[in-house]
Design a protein around this motif. Structure first.
Motif, PDB file in Angstrom:
ATOM      1  N   GLY A  28       0.777  -1.240   0.000  1.00  0.00           N
ATOM      2  CA  GLY A  28       0.000   0.000   0.000  1.00  0.00           C
ATOM      3  C   GLY A  28       0.800   1.277   0.000  1.00  0.00           C
ATOM      4  O   GLY A  28       0.251   2.344   0.248  1.00  0.00           O
ATOM      5  N   SER A  29       2.114   1.211  -0.243  1.00  0.00           N
ATOM      6  CA  SER A  29       2.960   2.413  -0.258  1.00  0.00           C
ATOM      7  C   SER A  29       2.756   3.232   1.012  1.00  0.00           C
ATOM      8  O   SER A  29       2.531   4.448   0.961  1.00  0.00           O
ATOM      9  CB  SER A  29       2.663   3.256  -1.509  1.00  0.00           C
ATOM     10  N   LEU A  30       2.815   2.555   2.152  1.00  0.00           N
ATOM     11  CA  LEU A  30       2.562   3.210   3.432  1.00  0.00           C
ATOM     12  C   LEU A  30       3.673   4.189   3.784  1.00  0.00           C
ATOM     13  O   LEU A  30       4.843   3.972   3.481  1.00  0.00           O
ATOM     14  CB  LEU A  30       2.417   2.172   4.536  1.00  0.00           C
ATOM     15  N   VAL A  31       3.282   5.284   4.432  1.00  0.00           N
ATOM     16  CA  VAL A  31       4.218   6.321   4.850  1.00  0.00           C
ATOM     17  C   VAL A  31       4.236   6.357   6.374  1.00  0.00           C
ATOM     18  O   VAL A  31       3.182   6.335   7.017  1.00  0.00           O
ATOM     19  CB  VAL A  31       3.796   7.699   4.294  1.00  0.00           C
ATOM     20  N   THR A  32       5.436   6.406   6.958  1.00  0.00           N
ATOM     21  CA  THR A  32       5.568   6.457   8.411  1.00  0.00           C
ATOM     22  C   THR A  32       6.205   7.770   8.841  1.00  0.00           C
ATOM     23  O   THR A  32       6.924   8.406   8.073  1.00  0.00           O
ATOM     24  CB  THR A  32       6.431   5.290   8.926  1.00  0.00           C
ATOM     25  N   ASP A  33       5.929   8.161  10.069  1.00  0.00           N
ATOM     26  CA  ASP A  33       6.553   9.376  10.606  1.00  0.00           C
ATOM     27  C   ASP A  33       7.897   9.026  11.243  1.00  0.00           C
ATOM     28  O   ASP A  33       8.369   7.883  11.159  1.00  0.00           O
ATOM     29  CB  ASP A  33       5.618  10.075  11.594  1.00  0.00           C
ATOM     30  N   ASP A  92      -6.305  12.137  -4.899  1.00  0.00           N
ATOM     31  CA  ASP A  92      -5.006  12.585  -5.389  1.00  0.00           C
ATOM     32  C   ASP A  92      -4.127  13.072  -4.236  1.00  0.00           C
ATOM     33  O   ASP A  92      -4.488  14.020  -3.534  1.00  0.00           O
ATOM     34  CB  ASP A  92      -5.209  13.711  -6.403  1.00  0.00           C
ATOM     35  N   PRO A  93      -2.948  12.453  -4.033  1.00  0.00           N
ATOM     36  CA  PRO A  93      -2.072  12.873  -2.936  1.00  0.00           C
ATOM     37  C   PRO A  93      -1.152  14.031  -3.318  1.00  0.00           C
ATOM     38  O   PRO A  93      -0.383  14.497  -2.480  1.00  0.00           O
ATOM     39  CB  PRO A  93      -1.252  11.607  -2.661  1.00  0.00           C
ATOM     40  N   HIS A  94      -1.224  14.469  -4.572  1.00  0.00           N
ATOM     41  CA  HIS A  94      -0.297  15.475  -5.074  1.00  0.00           C
ATOM     42  C   HIS A  94      -0.961  16.820  -5.336  1.00  0.00           C
ATOM     43  O   HIS A  94      -2.164  16.900  -5.562  1.00  0.00           O
ATOM     44  CB  HIS A  94       0.341  14.995  -6.389  1.00  0.00           C
ATOM     45  N   ILE A  95      -0.135  17.855  -5.324  1.00  0.00           N
ATOM     46  CA  ILE A  95      -0.531  19.175  -5.811  1.00  0.00           C
ATOM     47  C   ILE A  95       0.517  19.612  -6.821  1.00  0.00           C
ATOM     48  O   ILE A  95       1.608  19.032  -6.904  1.00  0.00           O
ATOM     49  CB  ILE A  95      -0.646  20.218  -4.676  1.00  0.00           C
ATOM     50  N   LEU A 114       1.657  14.839   1.705  1.00  0.00           N
ATOM     51  CA  LEU A 114       1.928  14.149   2.973  1.00  0.00           C
ATOM     52  C   LEU A 114       3.426  14.053   3.232  1.00  0.00           C
ATOM     53  O   LEU A 114       3.902  14.351   4.330  1.00  0.00           O
ATOM     54  CB  LEU A 114       1.295  12.757   2.952  1.00  0.00           C
ATOM     55  N   GLU A 115       4.188  13.637   2.237  1.00  0.00           N
ATOM     56  CA  GLU A 115       5.627  13.494   2.418  1.00  0.00           C
ATOM     57  C   GLU A 115       6.286  14.844   2.689  1.00  0.00           C
ATOM     58  O   GLU A 115       7.219  14.939   3.503  1.00  0.00           O
ATOM     59  CB  GLU A 115       6.231  12.813   1.186  1.00  0.00           C
ATOM     60  N   ASN A 164       4.848  17.480   4.152  1.00  0.00           N
ATOM     61  CA  ASN A 164       4.497  17.899   5.507  1.00  0.00           C
ATOM     62  C   ASN A 164       5.264  17.113   6.567  1.00  0.00           C
ATOM     63  O   ASN A 164       5.635  17.654   7.615  1.00  0.00           O
ATOM     64  CB  ASN A 164       2.989  17.784   5.728  1.00  0.00           C
ATOM     65  N   LEU A 165       5.509  15.835   6.310  1.00  0.00           N
ATOM     66  CA  LEU A 165       6.315  15.051   7.244  1.00  0.00           C
ATOM     67  C   LEU A 165       7.746  15.563   7.287  1.00  0.00           C
ATOM     68  O   LEU A 165       8.384  15.595   8.351  1.00  0.00           O
ATOM     69  CB  LEU A 165       6.291  13.570   6.845  1.00  0.00           C
ATOM     70  N   ALA A 166       8.273  15.961   6.143  1.00  0.00           N
ATOM     71  CA  ALA A 166       9.622  16.527   6.095  1.00  0.00           C
ATOM     72  C   ALA A 166       9.679  17.829   6.880  1.00  0.00           C
ATOM     73  O   ALA A 166      10.676  18.123   7.555  1.00  0.00           O
ATOM     74  CB  ALA A 166      10.042  16.741   4.650  1.00  0.00           C
ATOM     75  N   LEU A 167       8.616  18.613   6.800  1.00  0.00           N
ATOM     76  CA  LEU A 167       8.535  19.846   7.581  1.00  0.00           C
ATOM     77  C   LEU A 167       8.541  19.533   9.078  1.00  0.00           C
ATOM     78  O   LEU A 167       9.232  20.197   9.864  1.00  0.00           O
ATOM     79  CB  LEU A 167       7.281  20.622   7.222  1.00  0.00           C
ATOM     80  N   ASP A 168       7.774  18.549   9.491  1.00  0.00           N
ATOM     81  CA  ASP A 168       7.734  18.180  10.903  1.00  0.00           C
ATOM     82  C   ASP A 168       9.094  17.692  11.388  1.00  0.00           C
ATOM     83  O   ASP A 168       9.487  17.953  12.529  1.00  0.00           O
ATOM     84  CB  ASP A 168       6.677  17.098  11.143  1.00  0.00           C
ATOM     85  N   ALA A 169       9.804  16.974  10.530  1.00  0.00           N
ATOM     86  CA  ALA A 169      11.129  16.482  10.914  1.00  0.00           C
ATOM     87  C   ALA A 169      12.120  17.638  11.010  1.00  0.00           C
ATOM     88  O   ALA A 169      13.011  17.637  11.862  1.00  0.00           O
ATOM     89  CB  ALA A 169      11.620  15.456   9.896  1.00  0.00           C
TER      90      ALA A 169
END
Length: 202
Positions: free
Chosen positions: A46-51, A141-144, A191-192, A194-199
């Motif tokens: 499922g191409s899962l994304v983790t924090d 759609d997960p992209h912009i 999503l990816e 925003n996760l990079a921003l949080d990191a």
């Protein structure tokens, strides 16, 4: 046809059905699943994304909203494309709005979104990209577009106390070009990003 002959033919048919079920329904499925797990495990699952803590927070293939409980955009996050799937990004109700380009409801919703995005970003409504106004055909759609991401850089940088250049660098790092150099348009996975921003700075 005698009863014995009919029973023999029925027996052959039942055995053929069972054999086909085992080979095609069970064997083929197990084979393809095994190949997927060995060759492309991330995609097969499922191409899962983790924090950063290793917690699954979504899929790279399915968009999600970055809003508060009232539906207001969280200023420290890049916002996704609108969704018409169920209550938004509902994988069980994937669809577009199915409204024609001259439908009054669609025209009104686009005008409303244009004004809301312009106010959120502090820009002229005419500069709001189309993907900020309309849902994709799947609603997932997960992209912009890079243009929509660029529009949000100043707000996100301000909300997080970052330099705009730093945020632009992250956007560029999470921008994917056209497939094979010519298929599709460049895109940014929200999503990816925003996760990079949080990191970088929670």
């Amino acid at each position: 046809m005698s009863l014995r002959s009919a029973l023999r033919q029925s027996g052959v048919a039942v055995r053929a059905l069972l054999a086909a079920t085992l080979v095609l329904g069970v064997g083929y499925t197990a084979l393809i699943t095994g190949i997927g797990q060995l060759a492309l495990p991330a995609q097969a699952n499922g191409s899962l994304v983790t924090d950063a803590a290793g917690t699954v927070v979504g899929s790279a293939l399915i968009g999600q909203s970055f809003t508060d409980a009232d539906g207001a955009a969280l200023p420290q996050y890049f916002q996704s494309r609108p969704s018409a799937a169920g209550d938004g990004y509902d994988g069980a109700a994937s669809s577009g709005s199915n409204l024609g380009p001259e439908n009054p409801d669609l025209v009104a919703s686009i005008a409303e979104r244009r004004q809301a995005v312009a106010e959120l970003e502090g820009v002229d409504p005419a500069s709001v990209p189309v993907d900020a106004l309309t849902a994709s055909g799947s609603g997932l759609d997960p992209h912009i577009s890079p243009a929509y991401a660029a529009l949000q850089v100043a707000r996100v940088a301000r909300a997080r106390g970052l330099e705009e250049g730093e945020v632009r660098t992250l956007v560029a790092a999470h921008t994917t070009g056209s497939d094979l150099g010519y298929l599709g348009e460049p895109r940014v996975n929200v999503l990816e990003l925003n996760l990079a921003l949080d990191a970088l700075k929670p």
